[in-house]
Scaffold this active site. Sequence first.
Site, short mmCIF file in Angstrom:
data_model
loop_
_atom_site.label_atom_id
_atom_site.label_comp_id
_atom_site.label_asym_id
_atom_site.label_seq_id
_atom_site.Cartn_x
_atom_site.Cartn_y
_atom_site.Cartn_z
CB CYS A 252 156.76 129.64 -10.37
SG CYS A 252 157.85 130.40 -11.25
CG ASP B 248 129.11 159.50 -18.01
OD1 ASP B 248 129.35 158.79 -19.33
OD2 ASP B 248 129.98 159.45 -17.18
CE1 TYR C 22 123.88 161.89 -29.86
CE2 TYR C 22 123.42 161.57 -27.69
CZ TYR C 22 124.14 161.01 -28.76
OH TYR C 22 124.61 159.90 -28.57
CE LYS D 226 131.08 163.01 -24.64
NZ LYS D 226 131.33 161.59 -24.03
CD GLU E 20 93.40 164.24 -11.08
OE1 GLU E 20 92.50 164.87 -11.73
OE2 GLU E 20 94.53 164.98 -10.82
CE1 TYR E 21 100.27 158.85 -17.31
CE2 TYR E 21 100.68 157.09 -15.79
CZ TYR E 21 100.72 157.74 -17.15
OH TYR E 21 101.27 157.09 -18.50
CB CYS F 32 157.83 134.84 -14.55
SG CYS F 32 157.62 133.10 -13.99
CB CYS G 292 155.28 130.05 -13.64
SG CYS G 292 154.42 131.18 -12.87
CE LYS H 16 126.17 167.47 -30.75
NZ LYS H 16 124.89 166.65 -30.74
CE LYS I 39 134.92 162.63 -22.60
NZ LYS I 39 135.75 161.69 -22.61
CB CYS J 92 158.28 134.15 -10.63
SG CYS J 92 156.44 133.96 -10.70
CD GLU K 133 123.83 169.02 -28.56
OE1 GLU K 133 123.98 167.97 -28.45
OE2 GLU K 133 123.41 169.58 -29.78
S1 IVH Z 1 126.66 163.70 -30.63
C1 IVH Z 1 128.92 162.09 -34.10
N1 IVH Z 1 125.73 164.94 -28.46
O1 IVH Z 1 129.04 161.05 -26.24
C2 IVH Z 1 128.32 162.69 -33.13
N2 IVH Z 1 126.75 162.88 -28.29
O2 IVH Z 1 131.82 160.37 -27.32
C3 IVH Z 1 128.35 161.73 -31.88
N3 IVH Z 1 126.87 161.94 -25.95
O3 IVH Z 1 128.53 158.24 -28.29
C4 IVH Z 1 127.35 161.76 -30.71
N4 IVH Z 1 125.77 163.76 -25.03
O4 IVH Z 1 126.92 158.69 -26.42
C5 IVH Z 1 126.56 163.75 -28.92
N5 IVH Z 1 124.76 166.03 -26.66
C6 IVH Z 1 125.41 164.78 -27.29
C7 IVH Z 1 125.90 163.93 -26.44
C8 IVH Z 1 126.39 162.87 -26.82
C9 IVH Z 1 126.35 162.47 -24.79
C10 IVH Z 1 127.70 160.91 -25.96
C11 IVH Z 1 127.19 159.80 -27.26
C12 IVH Z 1 128.18 159.46 -27.88
C13 IVH Z 1 129.66 159.94 -27.17
C14 IVH Z 1 130.64 160.42 -27.83
#
Ligand code: IVH
Length: 674
Positions: free
Chosen positions: A415, A121, A229, A119, A38-39, A430, A436, A294, A318, A412, A117
């Site tokens: 050479c 990638d 974000y 993070k 449909e879309y 070296c 070299c 945050k 991390k 080395c 939140e």
């Molecule tokens: S806040 C000053 N929120 O992480 C605030 N960053 O290491 C900076 N990223 O460059 C960003 N998810 O690419 C924020 N929920 C999230 C995120 C996020 C991924 C990445 C973003 C940023 C990097 C910072």
Amino acid sequence: MVTIDDGIIASYRRLVSDLQAHNHYYHVLDDPRISDVEYDGLMRQLLLVEKQYPQLIKKDSPSQRIGGAPLPEFNQVQHTVPMLSLDNAFSVEALRDFDRRVHERLQDSVKVSYLCEPKLDGVAVSLIYKEGMLVQAATRGDGATGEDVTANIKTIKSLPLKLMSDLPPRLIEIRGEVYMTRQGFNGLNVFVKERGEKPFVNPRNAAAGSLRQLDSKVTARRPLNFCAYSVEQYSDYGSPDTQWGMLEYVGRLGFRINPDISFAVDIDACESYCNSLFTRRTLLSYDIDGVVIKVNDLQKQKLLGVLSRSPRWAIARKFPAEEAFSQLVAVDFQVGRTGAVTPVARLSPVFVGGVTISSATLHNADEISRLGLHLGDTVVVRRAGDVIPQVVRVVYERRQKNSSLVLFPKFCPVCSAPILNHPSEVVARCSGSLRCSAQVKQAIKHFASRGAMNINGLGDRLVDKLVDAGCIASIVDLYDLTLPTLTQQERLGDKSARNLLNAIEKSKRTTLQKFLYALGIREVGVNCARLLAKQFTSIEEIMAARRNELLSIEGIGPVLAEHIQVFFADPKTYEIITELQRKGVHWPLASVDEVRDISLHGQVWVLTGRMESMSRGEARNVLQALGARVSDSVSSKTSRLVAGSGAGSKLKKANALDIPVFDEKQFLQFIADT
Ligand code: IVH
């Protein structure tokens, strides 16, 4: 002029808004209301109407997401508000320290609540909407300047081309992550492999590569998503007072907000969230490399403020770096431009931290002794995010009998000259210098590189081949290369060879700064070369410079001064420089590369009247790309007015207010100059 029936206009508008709504249901809310068939049917109708009545096409029409003409290159964009990065917490303790710092700064005994939140990638981008329309999208770049990827961003269906609001803010900047789901990534790789192309390593690389396509039609075919974000520079609306409220507001404007975001009453709750997400991470539809935590209260965020690189109100927790077992197949000793010998572990390929790794740096002789490596050892390798893979330790229990210890060579490998250890340095070098071939190759590659003599078309592989074949043995020999020599090389066609010869010829005209940098003096980077070229007017003066003269230059310390003097004291250096000059290398231009500030940052420009050479929209884009804000009305704040033909009241007002004015010709000249 063809007049269009009101009924057609109305049905076109309905089609656009229906398709926009279904886009939003599907790509943002994950809640499709109609079938794909449909879309597609609606989309076909839209394209049909637009083909018949192109004048109807709206900028935010879903048809505008298919990409446009390829760009020659990306323009640079200055970020009005710098795009910061995040401080990392690799342990629970580091996370608690962050919470402690937050409380100390706020001097607040009440609890601080947070938003957690995932993070994502992917790639950070900034989107600017003016009067509700997407006008500019840029990558983070170095945080201050990014690349204009507007055409590519427009192809992403999970973000609105026009904000979903009847009263959109005049200006709003939305920041977020462009990413690829694992499913999207796998599908893309199947397609890529079918075409015999090299598959992408991981979703992040695929997202980054797709976003950096000059041909937006290619980007349009890539399964990219966007998650918002944060918000910057918003105007015209009652500000929310929490991060959570801000994300809700952004969601109402039509953006996808990560459904896995969660509120946490305190740092304990953040920790539980991190633990739970860590165990669930493989079940998520997208890759993450941690959790962003945050401070939820925006007022508190403001009080906490930012440091030069990262805010004090947020941290990235991390996840522990991924580790895996691998086998040490061999150790190569690579020789760099300055003779530094770096050991590199060749490993049996393993998939770790999102990529397959088959080699890892072992840094130096000390690291080899620390690890006590034997060939064939089982080793633990680690890789986190963008970090270079590392060999963490040896699994001694699995060591095979009679395996041989890895020793740092005394001569080395290229050479055979003795490798020397200077007592003040960890690196071994070296001593073969320009005898070299490894050092010669690196020296030539550096000489030809962009910030140096900028010889286009002389790639690393070609340099290796030319040196190995004995066609060149130093940078001087580049200027004796001939067409027959080049075309004899495998896979170098007549045209490329001619282009290369032209580039070599062109490189003869340079600046003193570039030439100094190109010589590859130890520790002398672009900046130092610039300082030297600014202080001394000729190469002869630099060659004769005394230690004190060098030290009197701000930015040059004793180590650098020593390197510079040693380099120029070598008779071989004198010989090379005279030879290069004899072959025509010269610097008629300013000794220092001019770095002109072309930014119109902070300026407000107004456009009026009609221009022959470009539309108002194009002129606006150019100015915005240079950092200016383009306004519709002239006021005392206006920096400059561009008046095309038929300019009227705005020109009068500008004259009355004594505001500088460009006519079209002056404007074009100005753009050409900048
Ligand atoms: S806040 C000053 N929120 O992480 C605030 N960053 O290491 C900076 N990223 O460059 C960003 N998810 O690419 C924020 N929920 C999230 C995120 C996020 C991924 C990445 C973003 C940023 C990097 C910072």
